[in-house]
Write a protein that holds these residues in place. Structure first.
Motif, PDB file in Angstrom:
ATOM      1  N   SER A  14      25.383 -27.530 -42.129  1.00 50.62           N
ATOM      2  CA  SER A  14      26.412 -27.863 -41.128  1.00 50.62           C
ATOM      3  C   SER A  14      25.785 -28.237 -39.785  1.00 50.62           C
ATOM      4  N   SER A  15      24.668 -27.597 -39.438  1.00 58.32           N
ATOM      5  CA  SER A  15      23.973 -27.955 -38.193  1.00 58.32           C
ATOM      6  C   SER A  15      23.378 -29.348 -38.278  1.00 58.32           C
ATOM      7  N   GLY A  18      26.416 -32.019 -38.537  1.00 57.40           N
ATOM      8  CA  GLY A  18      27.224 -32.100 -37.335  1.00 57.40           C
ATOM      9  C   GLY A  18      28.707 -32.039 -37.653  1.00 57.40           C
ATOM     10  N   THR A  19      29.516 -31.976 -36.606  1.00 58.71           N
ATOM     11  CA  THR A  19      30.958 -31.920 -36.755  1.00 58.71           C
ATOM     12  C   THR A  19      31.461 -33.203 -37.410  1.00 58.71           C
ATOM     13  N   TYR A  20      32.198 -33.031 -38.510  1.00 57.69           N
ATOM     14  CA  TYR A  20      32.712 -34.179 -39.271  1.00 57.69           C
ATOM     15  C   TYR A  20      31.599 -35.174 -39.637  1.00 57.69           C
ATOM     16  N   ASP A  21      30.415 -34.649 -39.914  1.00 56.97           N
ATOM     17  CA  ASP A  21      29.241 -35.452 -40.315  1.00 56.97           C
ATOM     18  C   ASP A  21      28.802 -36.446 -39.239  1.00 56.97           C
ATOM     19  N   SER A  22      29.111 -36.135 -37.987  1.00 55.96           N
ATOM     20  CA  SER A  22      28.831 -37.083 -36.901  1.00 55.96           C
ATOM     21  C   SER A  22      27.344 -37.401 -36.758  1.00 55.96           C
ATOM     22  N   ASN A  23      26.470 -36.422 -36.939  1.00 54.45           N
ATOM     23  CA  ASN A  23      25.031 -36.700 -36.815  1.00 54.45           C
ATOM     24  C   ASN A  23      24.568 -37.666 -37.896  1.00 54.45           C
TER      25      ASN A  23
END
Length: 79
Positions: A14-15, A18-23
């Motif tokens: 998850s890190s 990112g949030t909603y796979d943003s990374n």
């Protein structure tokens, strides 16, 4: 087109993503690659140059997540 597989510990996924796979989306857009999660593995596909650069960024994110986790453990044990 080439593929590269990176194993990522599940507690870091998850890190890394990112949030909603943003990374991952930013990496895909920047380097014109596809990044897919398969269990504890992430598969990066695309042209060689883009895959190599994306691999470097994902590995950097893994290192950052590991360092953050280690620092948190050290801090929590002290308090």
């Amino acid at each position: 087109m080439i593929q590269h597989k990176i194993q990522i510990p599940s507690e870091l996924l998850s890190s890394i993503f990112g949030t909603y796979d943003s990374n991952i989306r930013k990496i895909e857009d920047e380097y014109k690659v596809s990044i897919v999660n398969r269990g504890d593995d992430v598969v990066i596909s695309g042209e060689e140059g883009g895959v190599l650069k994306a691999k470097t960024v994902v590995n950097d994110l893994i290192n950052l997540a590991n360092n953050r986790r280690t620092k948190c453990k050290l801090y929590c044990f002290r308090n």
